[in-house]
Design an enzyme around this catalytic site. Structure first.
Site, PDB file in Angstrom:
ATOM      1  N   GLU A  11       0.753  -1.195  -0.531  1.00  0.00           N
ATOM      2  CA  GLU A  11       0.042   0.046  -0.282  1.00  0.00           C
ATOM      3  C   GLU A  11       0.923   1.503   0.041  1.00  0.00           C
ATOM      4  O   GLU A  11       0.946   2.483   1.075  1.00  0.00           O
ATOM      5  CB  GLU A  11      -1.026  -0.137   1.174  1.00  0.00           C
ATOM      6  CG  GLU A  11      -2.078  -1.588   0.834  1.00  0.00           C
ATOM      7  CD  GLU A  11      -3.269  -1.330   1.709  1.00  0.00           C
ATOM      8  OE1 GLU A  11      -2.520  -0.482   3.496  1.00  0.00           O
ATOM      9  OE2 GLU A  11      -3.828  -1.343   2.117  1.00  0.00           O
ATOM     10  N   GLU A  28      -6.272  -7.500  -0.815  1.00  0.00           N
ATOM     11  CA  GLU A  28      -6.614  -7.888   0.773  1.00  0.00           C
ATOM     12  C   GLU A  28      -8.580  -7.287   0.670  1.00  0.00           C
ATOM     13  O   GLU A  28      -8.206  -6.722   0.321  1.00  0.00           O
ATOM     14  CB  GLU A  28      -5.664  -6.656   1.151  1.00  0.00           C
ATOM     15  CG  GLU A  28      -4.808  -7.250   1.284  1.00  0.00           C
ATOM     16  CD  GLU A  28      -3.673  -6.451   2.808  1.00  0.00           C
ATOM     17  OE1 GLU A  28      -5.154  -5.402   3.904  1.00  0.00           O
ATOM     18  OE2 GLU A  28      -3.053  -5.936   2.556  1.00  0.00           O
ATOM     19  N   GLU A  58      -2.219  -5.158  15.444  1.00  0.00           N
ATOM     20  CA  GLU A  58      -3.669  -5.444  14.372  1.00  0.00           C
ATOM     21  C   GLU A  58      -3.843  -6.901  15.130  1.00  0.00           C
ATOM     22  O   GLU A  58      -4.907  -7.130  14.429  1.00  0.00           O
ATOM     23  CB  GLU A  58      -3.492  -5.675  12.895  1.00  0.00           C
ATOM     24  CG  GLU A  58      -2.781  -3.941  12.420  1.00  0.00           C
ATOM     25  CD  GLU A  58      -3.395  -3.655  11.100  1.00  0.00           C
ATOM     26  OE1 GLU A  58      -4.211  -3.142  11.004  1.00  0.00           O
ATOM     27  OE2 GLU A  58      -3.149  -4.564   9.601  1.00  0.00           O
TER      28      GLU A  58
HETATM   29  C1  GAL Z   1      -4.174  -2.951   4.981  1.00  0.00           C
HETATM   30  C2  GAL Z   1      -2.908  -3.458   4.782  1.00  0.00           C
HETATM   31  C3  GAL Z   1      -2.605  -4.418   5.776  1.00  0.00           C
HETATM   32  C4  GAL Z   1      -3.335  -4.630   7.390  1.00  0.00           C
HETATM   33  C5  GAL Z   1      -4.944  -4.480   6.746  1.00  0.00           C
HETATM   34  C6  GAL Z   1      -6.037  -4.674   8.464  1.00  0.00           C
HETATM   35  O1  GAL Z   1      -4.399  -1.995   4.787  1.00  0.00           O
HETATM   36  O2  GAL Z   1      -2.120  -3.323   4.020  1.00  0.00           O
HETATM   37  O3  GAL Z   1      -2.133  -4.462   5.872  1.00  0.00           O
HETATM   38  O4  GAL Z   1      -2.879  -3.592   7.762  1.00  0.00           O
HETATM   39  O5  GAL Z   1      -4.962  -3.177   6.496  1.00  0.00           O
HETATM   40  O6  GAL Z   1      -5.682  -2.902   8.623  1.00  0.00           O
END
Ligand code: GAL
Length: 661
Positions: free
Chosen positions: A154, A307, A355
């Site tokens: 990202e 994702e 997370e």
């Molecule tokens: C995305 C990121 C992941 C994880 C996910 C959940 O934006 O690429 O690494 O952080 O969000 O928060």
């Protein structure tokens, strides 16, 4: 690069997600192998945040642990999307290179202790990133588990440090050629801002009042180009050792630090992350918005949902869960719109760390859970859709999207804080989605001839070439809707003189806007057709167009708010205010009918989504998603790939993928 190679390698569409095994031990890895088999996982993204393990000290790589995971995954039939770990430099890196840490616009120096703690313009960071991409590609370039390369994570960070300043100046020299041209472009004649040496130019850091808008817009453009250059360096380092496709996962739609059209040209396939920002039907609409954007940035080619969350809906100050059935419906929502699979962040929910409350395919509760059962069901469903691989989506309607306009609408000094680029885009997409049409996004300078209807919700900045392109689109038979505050400035942010919007567009619309008149907060105006509007109004006169609705009060009483112009063999519509929801939906409905843009699922009630994918050999599929709480009979029964049987009704929340005849 032919992306069929990826799906051929996977034996169908991709299913899986980010796999961060370094958080666990051998006992759990053994369970992972078995559970991945159960969930039909065929692709795992490995290494995204593994820099500290891969390179425990500067220049010393340790890959033995990664060899073991790749071999294990390969033995279990899981292919690997191998990531370069450059989105999260380890503490040793930032201590050794403190100048590579990011600095905010206010001069605040950030520290490590989170992720993305780097300045992409810092030479030490760029060297380290290239080096580790090179080392990974050299080692794993033809590892049998490898299916895809995933550069970084990202890309989106900006920085205002001295490295950024130096790189910005280099970029400015290339763009403007001379200081005179830069001074002219930025309008530095005003407020005594004239630059007499390149070294005087800074990033738009915090200052006393409005920052120079031209400087701010160029800084956004610079960062997009700088980020793309950083991506290319890693991609090229990988390509020197490996011929597997290379991509990077682009960020969810609300961030706009990159020109995603430019990224779409540089990746072997577009990959995006998507997390809905509202529950229920809003999440479904949001899924369509994200998926249509992803497909469009790749020029309509197959793309990949890299994702999503199993149980994550971002809703302001809290994260909501998904409802039963949404894991499958959201996955199919992406696949319907051209994704070559459905991947998640992450495989196993972290038990500690930043997370730990973010959802995953296996929640803290373990595999005996609703979430894992739904993941398994989704994995089985996706496994049945292999024949869709490589097929694409067609749209008759396009919404115009241009990062220059988005960035330009973020500069200081605009006439109303209610001008919101992203909200305008989403609203247009949502109205079209509610009306059951599949939507592409397009750049104002693209060839638009295949679209029956083009909507320009927020085209604040418009080049001459863009304005001419839109005029020619209408002349040749297109239907175009242009919304307020469009075509107001050129690519240098200079106002269009003699009336808005830019002259070629005025010709197609048959109008001339004389004055922008933002409304007061909470002010509502009524139009002559009974609809109401908020936020914005414009004083305009028709120059050939027909006025379809007029303002009824105040200085603008009697002047046109909505116009329609027959131009060439097409129609140019202009809306000079923000209509209420029902008025906007009615306008979109009218335009769709006039333009002859057909619904994807005629006969289906609102809340049932239909999208078709088409293969080059003439085969086709229709994906049906019932977002309603009651069963919905289908206009025609069909053969459903998910159940391998005939369906004539969608259960509440149910889905089907029908082979088209
Ligand atoms: C995305 C990121 C992941 C994880 C996910 C959940 O934006 O690429 O690494 O952080 O969000 O928060």
């Amino acid at each position: 690069m032919d992306i069929r190679r990826l799906t051929d390698r996977l034996g169908g569409l991709a299913f899986g997600g980010d796999y961060n095994p370094e958080q666990w031990d051998a006992e759990v890895w053994k369970q992972d192998d078995e559970l991945m088999r159960r969930a039909r996982v065929n692709l795992a993204t490995v290494g995204v945040f593994s820099w500290a393990l891969m390179e425990p000290e500067e220049g010393r790589y340790e890959f033995g642990w990664l060899d073991a995971h790749l071999d294990r995954l390969h033995a279990g039939g899981v292919a690997v999307d191998l990531a370069t770990p450059t989105a999260s430099p380890p503490p040793w890196f930032t201590l050794a290179h403190p100048d590579a840490l990011p600095v905010g616009p206010d001069g605040a120096h950030l520290t490590h202790g989170s992720r993305d703690t780097y300045c992409l313009a810092a030479p030490a960071y760029r060297r380290a990133a290239r080096r580790i991409a090179d080392a990974l590609a050299e080692r794993y370039g033809d590892h049998p588990a490898l299916a895809l390369w995933h550069v970084h994570n990202e890309y989106a960070t900006l920085c205002w440090c001295d490295h950024a300043a130096a790189a910005f100046r280099v970029w400015l020299r290339a763009r403007h050629g001379s200081l005179d041209a830069l001074n002219e472009a930025w309008g530095t004649a005003f407020w005594s801002q004239r630059y007499t040496a390149w070294e005087q130019i800074l990033p738009p850091r915090t200052s006393q009042w409005h920052r120079n808008p031209g400087q701010a817009l160029d800084f956004s453009r610079f960062w997009s180009d700088e980020t793309l250059a950083a991506y290319r360096e890693q991609r090229d380092a990988i390509r020197a050792h490996s011929d597997h496709p290379v991509t990077t996962n682009l960020m969810l739609p609300g961030y706009q630090n990159l020109d995603l059209w430019a990224f779409g040209r540089e990746v072997d396939l577009v990959a995006v992350d998507h997390y809905p920002t509202g529950p229920g039907i809003d999440a479904a609409a949001d899924t369509a918005f994200g998926a249509d954007r992803a497909r469009s940035f790749g020029g309509g080619a197959p793309w990949l949902l890299m994702e999503q969350g199993t149980n994550t809906v971002y809703a302001g100050d809290r994260t909501l869960g998904k409802e039963p059935g949404e894991i499958l419906r959201h996955s199919l929502g992406h696949i319907a719109r051209g994704s070559e699979g459905a991947l998640f962040f992450q495989w196993r929910q972290s038990r500690a760390g930043a997370e730990q409350w973010h959802s995953a395919m296996i929640p803290h509760a373990g595999p005996d859970s609703r979430t894992f059962r739904e993941v398994t069901a989704a994995g089985e469903a996706v496994a049945r859709l292999g024949e869709l691989a490589g097929s694409t989506v067609r749209a008759e309607v396009a919404v115009l999207h241009d990062s220059d306009s988005w960035w330009a609408m973020k500069v200081d000094g605009l006439p109303s804080s209610e001008l919101d680029y992203h909200a305008a885009l989403r609203r247009a997409h949502r109205a079209l989605w509610d009306a059951g049409r599949t939507v592409d996004f397009a750049h104002p300078e693209h060839d638009l001839s295949r679209y029956r209807l083009v909507v320009a919700p927020a085209l604040f900045l418009l080049t001459d070439a863009g304005a001419e392109n839109l005029r020619d689109y209408v002349a040749a038979g297109g239907t175009l809707l242009v919304q307020p505050f469009s075509g107001a400035v050129d690519e240098r942010l200079h106002s269009r003189l003699g009336g808005y919007p830019a002259a070629p567009l005025r010709e197609a619309l048959g109008i001339r806007v004389e004055e922008y008149r933002p409304l007061r907060r909470d002010e509502e105006v009524t139009l002559s057709d009974g609809s109401t509007a908020v936020a914005w109004s414009e004083s305009l006169r028709t120059e050939g167009a027909e006025a379809l609705a007029a303002y009824t009060h105040g200085m603008l009483a009697g002047s046109p708010a909505l116009t329609r112009h027959d131009f060439g063999v097409g129609h140019g519509w202009y809306l000079s205010t923000r209509l209420d929801d029902s008025g906007y939906a009615a306008l979109i409905g009218r335009l769709l009918t006039e333009a002859g843009a057909t619904p994807e699922g005629p006969g289906l009630p609102p809340g049932v989504e239909a999208v078709s994918r088409h293969a080059p050999d003439g085969r086709g599929w229709q994906v049906l998603l019932n977002h309603r709480a009651e069963a919905v009979p289908l206009p025609q029964p069909g053969h459903d790939l998910l159940t391998d049987g005939t369906v004539s009704e969608l259960p509440p929340g149910g889905c089907a993928v029908l082979r088209a005849h």
